[in-house]
Design a protein around this motif. Structure first.
Motif, PDB file in Angstrom:
ATOM      1  N   GLU A 136       0.817  -1.203   0.000  1.00 43.93           N
ATOM      2  CA  GLU A 136       0.000   0.000   0.000  1.00 43.93           C
ATOM      3  C   GLU A 136       0.855   1.260   0.000  1.00 43.93           C
ATOM      4  O   GLU A 136       0.464   2.279  -0.564  1.00 43.93           O
ATOM      5  N   LYS A 137       2.014   1.197   0.664  1.00 44.14           N
ATOM      6  CA  LYS A 137       2.897   2.354   0.759  1.00 44.14           C
ATOM      7  C   LYS A 137       4.331   1.920   0.529  1.00 44.14           C
ATOM      8  O   LYS A 137       4.695   0.785   0.827  1.00 44.14           O
ATOM      9  N   ILE A 138       5.127   2.859   0.029  1.00 43.81           N
ATOM     10  CA  ILE A 138       6.538   2.589  -0.233  1.00 43.81           C
ATOM     11  C   ILE A 138       7.392   3.685   0.402  1.00 43.81           C
ATOM     12  O   ILE A 138       7.071   4.875   0.289  1.00 43.81           O
ATOM     13  N   ILE A 139       8.469   3.251   1.035  1.00 45.37           N
ATOM     14  CA  ILE A 139       9.540   4.172   1.430  1.00 45.37           C
ATOM     15  C   ILE A 139      10.741   3.768   0.592  1.00 45.37           C
ATOM     16  O   ILE A 139      11.229   2.635   0.701  1.00 45.37           O
ATOM     17  N   HIS A 140      11.183   4.669  -0.263  1.00 43.69           N
ATOM     18  CA  HIS A 140      12.334   4.403  -1.131  1.00 43.69           C
ATOM     19  C   HIS A 140      13.537   5.147  -0.559  1.00 43.69           C
ATOM     20  O   HIS A 140      13.512   6.372  -0.414  1.00 43.69           O
ATOM     21  N   ILE A 141      14.575   4.409  -0.232  1.00 49.18           N
ATOM     22  CA  ILE A 141      15.799   4.995   0.323  1.00 49.18           C
ATOM     23  C   ILE A 141      16.821   5.080  -0.795  1.00 49.18           C
ATOM     24  O   ILE A 141      17.255   4.062  -1.337  1.00 49.18           O
ATOM     25  N   SER A 142      17.183   6.322  -1.145  1.00 50.05           N
ATOM     26  CA  SER A 142      18.063   6.537  -2.297  1.00 50.05           C
ATOM     27  C   SER A 142      19.498   6.827  -1.867  1.00 50.05           C
ATOM     28  O   SER A 142      19.776   7.139  -0.713  1.00 50.05           O
TER      29      SER A 142
END
Length: 182
Positions: A136-142
């Motif tokens: 449902e949700k994404i945390i993208h760590i770049s």
């Protein structure tokens, strides 16, 4: 108040909207046979996902330059966005078409040069859309914004979604990987 607690993530799929509505509508409002007709038009995977609510609440994604061992990527179900590696021989998709070991061997020859570049905003959009099929949700760590355009590019792509947060790790390589694991 009325009992509807459904959630649809972008990109919105018309069949998924219909399947979700059919799930929450009272039986007396649904014409006989409507469910079978709708289900026959949907892919089995989509029907199962809606009816079983199998989506994860949250998924962590990152750039492939985080240098996490494959064992941990699989164990924690971390999705990774590729980078490109440019050499004298051409452009390669990091981790898929060229490995770290092969790149290091290539760079042992002082005549050989290599540079990396993040994927395009469109490629990040496709990556996020695919991941939202599972969460449902994404945390993208770049990767650190000081070192790459990955954070900026992923942030531009994330603007098309209400449920994708892009975080500048401030790190490279294993430092970034440690953040992903935490």
């Amino acid at each position: 108040q009325k009992g509807f607690e459904g959630y649809l993530a972008k990109p919105i799929n018309g069949a998924l909207i219909e399947a979700t509505l059919l799930k929450y509508l009272p039986a007396e409002l649904i014409e006989p046979g409507a469910i079978e007709e709708e289900e026959s038009e949907l892919e089995d995977e989509t029907i199962q996902m809606v009816s079983a609510g199998r989506k994860k609440h949250l998924m962590i994604t990152t750039d492939c330059v985080c240098d996490l061992p494959e064992k941990w990527v699989d164990q924690y179900e971390i999705k990774m966005m590729y980078y490109y590696v440019y050499t004298n021989q051409g452009r390669f998709c990091d981790g898929k078409e060229i490995s770290s070991d092969n790149l290091l061997r290539y760079l042992q020859d002082e005549k050989n040069m290599a540079r990396s570049s993040c994927a395009s905003a469109e490629e990040y959009e496709n990556f996020f859309a695919e991941a939202l099929g599972e969460a449902e949700k994404i945390i993208h760590i770049s990767m650190a914004s000081r070192s790459s355009d990955g954070f900026l590019t992923a942030s531009v792509a994330a603007k098309g979604f209400d449920n994708v947060l892009v975080v500048d790790s401030g790190h490279l390589s294993s430092g970034m990987g440690m953040m992903v694991l935490a």
